[in-house]
Scaffold this motif. Structure first.
Motif, PDB file in Angstrom:
ATOM      1  N   ARG A   1      -5.539 -17.238 -15.564  1.00 22.84           N
ATOM      2  CA  ARG A   1      -4.325 -16.416 -15.579  1.00 22.84           C
ATOM      3  C   ARG A   1      -4.534 -15.260 -16.556  1.00 22.84           C
TER       4      ARG A   1
ATOM      5  N   ASN B   1      -4.109 -17.875  -8.120  1.00 22.98           N
ATOM      6  CA  ASN B   1      -3.357 -19.073  -7.760  1.00 22.98           C
ATOM      7  C   ASN B   1      -1.938 -18.968  -8.318  1.00 22.98           C
ATOM      8  N   PRO B   2      -0.961 -18.570  -7.498  1.00 22.25           N
ATOM      9  CA  PRO B   2       0.414 -18.403  -7.993  1.00 22.25           C
ATOM     10  C   PRO B   2       0.994 -19.677  -8.595  1.00 22.25           C
ATOM     11  N   GLU B   3       0.622 -20.836  -8.047  1.00 18.18           N
ATOM     12  CA  GLU B   3       1.154 -22.098  -8.554  1.00 18.18           C
ATOM     13  C   GLU B   3       0.726 -22.339  -9.999  1.00 18.18           C
TER      14      GLU B   3
ATOM     15  N   SER C   1       9.068 -10.233 -11.424  1.00 15.20           N
ATOM     16  CA  SER C   1       7.746  -9.881 -10.909  1.00 15.20           C
ATOM     17  C   SER C   1       6.976 -11.090 -10.389  1.00 15.20           C
ATOM     18  N   THR C   2       7.639 -12.240 -10.284  1.00 15.02           N
ATOM     19  CA  THR C   2       6.977 -13.468  -9.846  1.00 15.02           C
ATOM     20  C   THR C   2       7.708 -14.050  -8.649  1.00 15.02           C
ATOM     21  N   LEU C   3       6.952 -14.462  -7.643  1.00 15.69           N
ATOM     22  CA  LEU C   3       7.552 -15.062  -6.458  1.00 15.69           C
ATOM     23  C   LEU C   3       7.700 -16.567  -6.688  1.00 15.69           C
ATOM     24  N   ALA C   4       8.797 -16.962  -7.334  1.00 16.70           N
ATOM     25  CA  ALA C   4       9.057 -18.375  -7.625  1.00 16.70           C
ATOM     26  C   ALA C   4       9.850 -18.997  -6.480  1.00 16.70           C
TER      27      ALA C   4
ATOM     28  N   CYS D   1       0.144 -20.048 -12.225  1.00 18.52           N
ATOM     29  CA  CYS D   1       0.943 -19.148 -13.054  1.00 18.52           C
ATOM     30  C   CYS D   1       2.353 -19.714 -13.259  1.00 18.52           C
ATOM     31  N   LEU D   2       2.937 -20.254 -12.188  1.00 14.94           N
ATOM     32  CA  LEU D   2       4.274 -20.837 -12.297  1.00 14.94           C
ATOM     33  C   LEU D   2       4.262 -22.069 -13.190  1.00 14.94           C
TER      34      LEU D   2
ATOM     35  N   LEU E   1      -0.459 -13.288 -14.225  1.00 16.30           N
ATOM     36  CA  LEU E   1      -0.955 -12.996 -12.883  1.00 16.30           C
ATOM     37  C   LEU E   1      -2.248 -13.765 -12.656  1.00 16.30           C
TER      38      LEU E   1
END
Length: 304
Positions: free
Chosen positions: A125, A136-138, A183-186, A140-141, A133
């Motif tokens: 990240r 792997n978005p997961e 800015s995050t697709l949660a 980051c979440l 950012l």
């Protein structure tokens, strides 16, 4: 009085003129990258991004390794001319592609000023403008949720009075999460888990029984509740707000990207569309696919 202090490089800290001077200096670099023959990252047939900049944070993007290297050479030439120095240790590079419909991280390394730029892996990240950012978005979440839980637990285990804990949570912890969610697709499941954690933590801190009704957490203080905000609701609000801002942005690039993404989504789900009218019908939830219409007819008439 001290002697004169020479200002040989850089700009004066806190001087109102400093940001303007820096913008004038960096604008030449951005325009040079934009008009270079190197290909940027294509968002559509008409939209291509080569560089994004905010203050002294700069991101360059390209469709191939050769184009990125060409842009880095231009960066080196400019930094040598302008007497600027990049802190390569704080930089990061990310090379990705798609194979069989899945995103894959490529082990590609780049150099800037003779130094190797740290390359990101699948689980890595990078914090850019305060937002994590990564490929792997997961991941980051998960990191964001971990920081939120740690801050919340520290606050409610502190020696503050109960009402102070609640106010500090609303004023400092939640707004920090709001900024990142812009800015995050949660997804809602992620927000629901955090809502459950917050209610459990608050119950333990205030000595409330486990069977306490969840509604009291979100009722305004003036009406006898705790006045907290649901993270799930905030995710939905942020998504809507962000979409509207992008679709109505004064920046033609941002507006074009949003418009193109909306058109692709509608075309994928509904086939050909009739322009802006179908787009606004889709955003209002009034546009249905043929499959959804058939399901509605079947349910309405009791057809199995």
């Amino acid at each position: 009085m001290t002697g004169e202090i020479p200002q040989d490089r850089g700009v004066k800290q806190g001087c109102p003129l400093s940001p303007l001077l820096f913008n004038l200096a960096i604008e030449g670099l951005l325009r040079g990258i934009q008009v270079s023959p190197s290909r940027g990252y294509s968002l559509s047939e008409e939209l291509e991004v080569k560089a994004l900049a905010y203050a002294d944070d700069l991101a360059i993007a390209a469709s191939s390794e050769e184009d990125i290297n060409a842009m880095l050479v231009r960066l080196e030439e400019f930094s040598s001319w302008a007497k600027l120095r990049f802190n390569v240790a704080k930089c990061a590079s990310l090379s990705t592609t798609y194979r069989s419909g899945k995103r894959v991280v490529l082990p590609t390394s780049f150099r800037l000023g003779g130094e190797v730029i740290p390359a990101m892996g699948w689980e890595d990240r990078y914090k850019h403008l305060g937002v994590l950012l990564g490929p792997n978005p997961e991941a980051c979440l998960d990191k964001l949720a971990e920081e939120f839980r740690v801050n919340t637990e520290k606050l409610f285990k502190s020696a503050l009075a109960d009402w102070m804990k609640l106010e500090a949570f609303k004023e400092f912890v939640v707004p920090k999460l709001d900024y990142v969610l812009r800015s995050t697709l949660a997804h809602k499941k992620w927000g629901k888990n955090l809502d459950t954690f917050v209610r459990k933590t608050v119950k333990q801190s205030l000595g409330l029984p486990g069977r306490t009704c969840d509604a009291i957490f979100y009722v305004p203080v003036a009406q006898g509740g705790l006045g907290l905000r649901s993270i799930v609701d905030e995710i939905g609000n942020m998504m809507i707000t962000h979409a509207v801002k992008m679709l109505t942005s004064p920046d033609p690039l941002v507006r074009g990207v949003a418009q193109h993404s909306l058109e692709c989504t509608i075309r994928k789900r509904f086939g050909a569309t009739e322009g802006h009218e179908d787009q606004w019908r889709f955003l209002a939830g009034q546009l249905k696919s043929a499959t959804e219409s058939r399901r509605g007819m079947s349910a309405r008439f009791g057809v199995g």
